[in-house]
Design a protein around this motif. Structure first.
Motif, PDB file in Angstrom:
ATOM      1  N   LEU A 151       0.815  -1.355  -0.218  1.00 35.40           N
ATOM      2  CA  LEU A 151       0.304   0.429   0.407  1.00 35.40           C
ATOM      3  C   LEU A 151       1.087   1.528  -0.222  1.00 35.40           C
ATOM      4  N   PHE A 152       1.602   1.452   0.398  1.00 28.68           N
ATOM      5  CA  PHE A 152       2.592   2.376   0.862  1.00 28.68           C
ATOM      6  C   PHE A 152       3.925   2.471  -0.122  1.00 28.68           C
ATOM      7  N   ASP A 153       4.739   1.372  -0.466  1.00 29.25           N
ATOM      8  CA  ASP A 153       5.520   1.471  -1.778  1.00 29.25           C
ATOM      9  C   ASP A 153       5.205   0.883  -2.892  1.00 29.25           C
ATOM     10  N   TYR A 154       4.680   0.200  -3.329  1.00 32.90           N
ATOM     11  CA  TYR A 154       4.483  -0.874  -3.928  1.00 32.90           C
ATOM     12  C   TYR A 154       4.385  -0.189  -6.009  1.00 32.90           C
ATOM     13  N   PHE A 155       3.072   1.121  -5.302  1.00 35.00           N
ATOM     14  CA  PHE A 155       2.475   1.764  -6.933  1.00 35.00           C
ATOM     15  C   PHE A 155       2.851   2.833  -6.521  1.00 35.00           C
ATOM     16  N   SER A 156       3.700   3.530  -5.703  1.00 36.65           N
ATOM     17  CA  SER A 156       3.950   5.008  -5.195  1.00 36.65           C
ATOM     18  C   SER A 156       4.709   5.068  -6.095  1.00 36.65           C
ATOM     19  N   PRO A 157       4.922   6.612  -6.828  1.00 34.55           N
ATOM     20  CA  PRO A 157       5.728   7.087  -7.842  1.00 34.55           C
ATOM     21  C   PRO A 157       7.620   7.250  -6.722  1.00 34.55           C
ATOM     22  N   ARG A 158       6.982   8.045  -5.577  1.00 33.91           N
ATOM     23  CA  ARG A 158       8.169   8.023  -4.908  1.00 33.91           C
ATOM     24  C   ARG A 158       9.136   6.648  -3.809  1.00 33.91           C
ATOM     25  N   GLY A 159       8.144   5.448  -4.714  1.00 38.15           N
ATOM     26  CA  GLY A 159       8.242   3.813  -3.432  1.00 38.15           C
ATOM     27  C   GLY A 159       8.558   3.209  -4.925  1.00 38.15           C
ATOM     28  N   GLU A 160       8.015   2.602  -5.035  1.00 41.73           N
ATOM     29  CA  GLU A 160       9.262   1.084  -5.804  1.00 41.73           C
ATOM     30  C   GLU A 160       8.142   1.640  -7.734  1.00 41.73           C
ATOM     31  N   GLY A 161       7.529   2.391  -7.691  1.00 41.13           N
ATOM     32  CA  GLY A 161       6.777   2.968  -8.671  1.00 41.13           C
ATOM     33  C   GLY A 161       6.656   2.202  -9.570  1.00 41.13           C
ATOM     34  N   LYS A 162       5.534   0.270  -9.110  1.00 42.94           N
ATOM     35  CA  LYS A 162       4.981  -0.465  -9.602  1.00 42.94           C
ATOM     36  C   LYS A 162       3.488   0.627 -11.013  1.00 42.94           C
ATOM     37  N   ALA A 163       3.930  -0.209 -12.085  1.00 39.32           N
ATOM     38  CA  ALA A 163       2.855   0.602 -13.084  1.00 39.32           C
ATOM     39  C   ALA A 163       1.379  -0.506 -12.429  1.00 39.32           C
ATOM     40  N   LEU A 164       0.141   1.039 -12.817  1.00 41.41           N
ATOM     41  CA  LEU A 164      -1.021   0.726 -12.011  1.00 41.41           C
ATOM     42  C   LEU A 164      -1.908   1.923 -12.460  1.00 41.41           C
ATOM     43  N   GLU A 165      -2.821   0.251 -12.987  1.00 42.64           N
ATOM     44  CA  GLU A 165      -3.786   0.727 -14.066  1.00 42.64           C
ATOM     45  C   GLU A 165      -4.260   2.563 -13.529  1.00 42.64           C
ATOM     46  N   ASP A 166      -5.211   3.220 -13.996  1.00 43.96           N
ATOM     47  CA  ASP A 166      -5.288   4.543 -13.525  1.00 43.96           C
ATOM     48  C   ASP A 166      -7.127   4.634 -13.021  1.00 43.96           C
ATOM     49  N   THR A 167      -7.768   3.340 -13.150  1.00 47.61           N
ATOM     50  CA  THR A 167      -8.499   3.742 -12.264  1.00 47.61           C
ATOM     51  C   THR A 167      -8.941   2.627 -11.293  1.00 47.61           C
ATOM     52  N   HIS A 168      -7.523   2.202 -10.784  1.00 52.51           N
ATOM     53  CA  HIS A 168      -6.953   2.443  -9.375  1.00 52.51           C
ATOM     54  C   HIS A 168      -6.015   3.785  -9.054  1.00 52.51           C
ATOM     55  N   ARG A 169      -5.723   4.237  -9.236  1.00 52.73           N
ATOM     56  CA  ARG A 169      -4.887   5.126  -8.977  1.00 52.73           C
ATOM     57  C   ARG A 169      -5.222   5.937  -7.701  1.00 52.73           C
ATOM     58  N   GLU A 170      -6.693   6.528  -7.582  1.00 50.75           N
ATOM     59  CA  GLU A 170      -6.567   7.775  -6.593  1.00 50.75           C
ATOM     60  C   GLU A 170      -7.235   6.872  -5.985  1.00 50.75           C
ATOM     61  N   ILE A 171      -7.725   5.149  -5.509  1.00 48.49           N
ATOM     62  CA  ILE A 171      -8.139   4.720  -4.254  1.00 48.49           C
ATOM     63  C   ILE A 171      -6.207   4.096  -3.845  1.00 48.49           C
ATOM     64  N   ALA A 172      -5.407   3.971  -5.266  1.00 46.16           N
ATOM     65  CA  ALA A 172      -4.095   3.030  -3.895  1.00 46.16           C
ATOM     66  C   ALA A 172      -3.618   4.415  -3.945  1.00 46.16           C
ATOM     67  N   ASP A 173      -3.116   5.848  -3.656  1.00 48.88           N
ATOM     68  CA  ASP A 173      -3.328   7.037  -3.702  1.00 48.88           C
ATOM     69  C   ASP A 173      -3.600   7.540  -2.133  1.00 48.88           C
ATOM     70  N   ASN A 174      -4.881   6.924  -1.813  1.00 52.88           N
ATOM     71  CA  ASN A 174      -5.483   7.269  -0.623  1.00 52.88           C
ATOM     72  C   ASN A 174      -4.934   6.601   0.377  1.00 52.88           C
ATOM     73  N   TRP A 175      -5.242   4.616   0.042  1.00 46.68           N
ATOM     74  CA  TRP A 175      -4.634   3.800   1.018  1.00 46.68           C
ATOM     75  C   TRP A 175      -3.003   3.907   1.274  1.00 46.68           C
ATOM     76  N   GLU A 176      -2.478   4.442   0.027  1.00 47.48           N
ATOM     77  CA  GLU A 176      -0.718   5.174   0.683  1.00 47.48           C
ATOM     78  C   GLU A 176      -0.614   6.509   1.550  1.00 47.48           C
ATOM     79  N   ILE A 177      -1.523   6.766   1.721  1.00 40.00           N
ATOM     80  CA  ILE A 177      -1.743   8.197   2.839  1.00 40.00           C
ATOM     81  C   ILE A 177      -2.105   8.136   3.844  1.00 40.00           C
ATOM     82  N   VAL A 178      -2.882   6.975   4.187  1.00 39.61           N
ATOM     83  CA  VAL A 178      -3.004   5.545   5.241  1.00 39.61           C
ATOM     84  C   VAL A 178      -1.720   5.136   6.023  1.00 39.61           C
ATOM     85  N   VAL A 179      -1.096   4.389   5.299  1.00 40.11           N
ATOM     86  CA  VAL A 179      -0.489   3.348   5.890  1.00 40.11           C
ATOM     87  C   VAL A 179       0.793   4.980   6.385  1.00 40.11           C
ATOM     88  N   GLY A 180       1.133   5.556   5.440  1.00 39.12           N
ATOM     89  CA  GLY A 180       2.148   6.940   5.443  1.00 39.12           C
ATOM     90  C   GLY A 180       1.607   7.326   6.564  1.00 39.12           C
TER      91      GLY A 180
END
Length: 317
Positions: free
Chosen positions: A91-120
């Protein structure tokens, strides 16, 4: 449908009376943990939880987005039974542009960003709790807050010079998942030491600053959650103390984010007849009570959602 033939259903479910052990055993045998025979119940639950609805009792928009995000993690990335720590990494590192930056579909980007904040926020809280743990170990006598903070700083172990400005330390505080978790484990376990916790806590805080500063891709409302101890407040605090000695920012966090905030929260608990104080205070003197803080991560509801989806046969093995 599943329990209608049991003695409990026939004779006990609608009355207020003691239920015989044999009747409960029969009921327990009918209610299998694998939910065998509960297909109609599963269907009702899936419809209630995961079908878009405009229901004042349940706004399930984010729930649906999180479930689709989980399906992506489950199928496309093969992460099917993650531990709590592995879930933090995803949630924090896998898909973050400042983490591991793995590719993610645009449809999941908003919820992924929100979960990154939760773990942050969890990492931010952990950093503060690490500092708190050291402070409580240092509260051995009746002291003023100023003396308590000075003793905590002087007795701590430092590999850095805390007289340097914050700006000197910021570039060094970009950690990957393994580094971050290893630092936290040094000071968070029951058997761990606490002398390095001021430096570790500060570095974790600065790593959260580095992760979220100047992130125009995130929802600022989520970054403001936590009020005076939010991610956005951390960012503004680091900017405020950027050219000041490290020790001054540590002192501010100790006095305001920890001691004063603890008094406020503990008083609220006391009004609810729950004693949450880790010290006593008489006038300007702080008195040890023997309570020690043990930092620990809270659970993540996404893991609970994963189990619910498995129970409802929404994920194939």
């Amino acid at each position: 449908e599943v329990i209608k033939s049991t003695e409990y259903y026939k004779n006990y479910r609608l009355i207020n009376t003691c239920v015989p052990e044999a009747v409960l055993q029969e009921l327990g045998q009918a209610l299998k943990f694998n939910l065998d025979g509960f297909d109609s119940v599963k269907s009702l639950l899936k419809d209630a939880l995961f079908t878009p609805k405009n229901n004042e009792r349940l706004n399930n928009e984010n729930l649906i987005k999180s479930s689709e995000y989980l399906k992506c993690i489950y199928y496309q990335h093969g992460i099917k039974n993650p531990s709590l720590s592995e879930t933090r990494r995803v949630l924090f590192d896998y898909f973050s542009p400042r983490g591991e930056g793995k590719a993610l579909e645009d449809t999941h980007r908003e919820i992924a960003d929100n979960w990154e904040i939760v773990v942050g926020r969890q990492y931010l809280t952990m950093a503060v709790e690490l500092i708190w743990k050291h402070m409580l170990w240092e509260l051995e006598d009746v002291v003023t807050l100023k003396c308590w903070i000075e003793k905590s700083i002087n007795d701590a172990q430092w590999k850095i010079s805390y007289k340097n400005p914050i700006s000197h330390l910021i570039p060094d505080c970009n950690f990957d998942f393994v580094e971050r978790e290893k630092m936290i484990s040094k000071g968070s376990g029951a058997s761990s030491s606490h002398e390095m916790n001021l430096e570790i806590g500060l570095k974790i805080l600065l790593s959260i600053y580095n992760r979220f500063v100047n992130r125009d891709d995130l929802d600022s409302n989520y970054l403001n959650e936590g009020g005076d101890v939010s991610i956005n407040r951390l960012i503004s605090l680091v900017e405020e103390y950027r050219d000041k000695p490290i020790v001054e920012m540590v002192e501010y966090i100790m006095a305001n984010w920890i001691v004063k905030r603890h008094e406020t929260v503990a008083l609220e608990k006391l009004l609810q007849k729950r004693d949450g104080f880790y010290f006593e205070r008489i006038d300007d003197l702080y008195i040890p009570t023997g309570y020690k803080a043990e930092p620990g991560f809270k659970g993540l509801r996404l893991l609970q959602l994963l189990q619910v989806m498995k129970d409802l046969d929404m994920l194939e093995n």
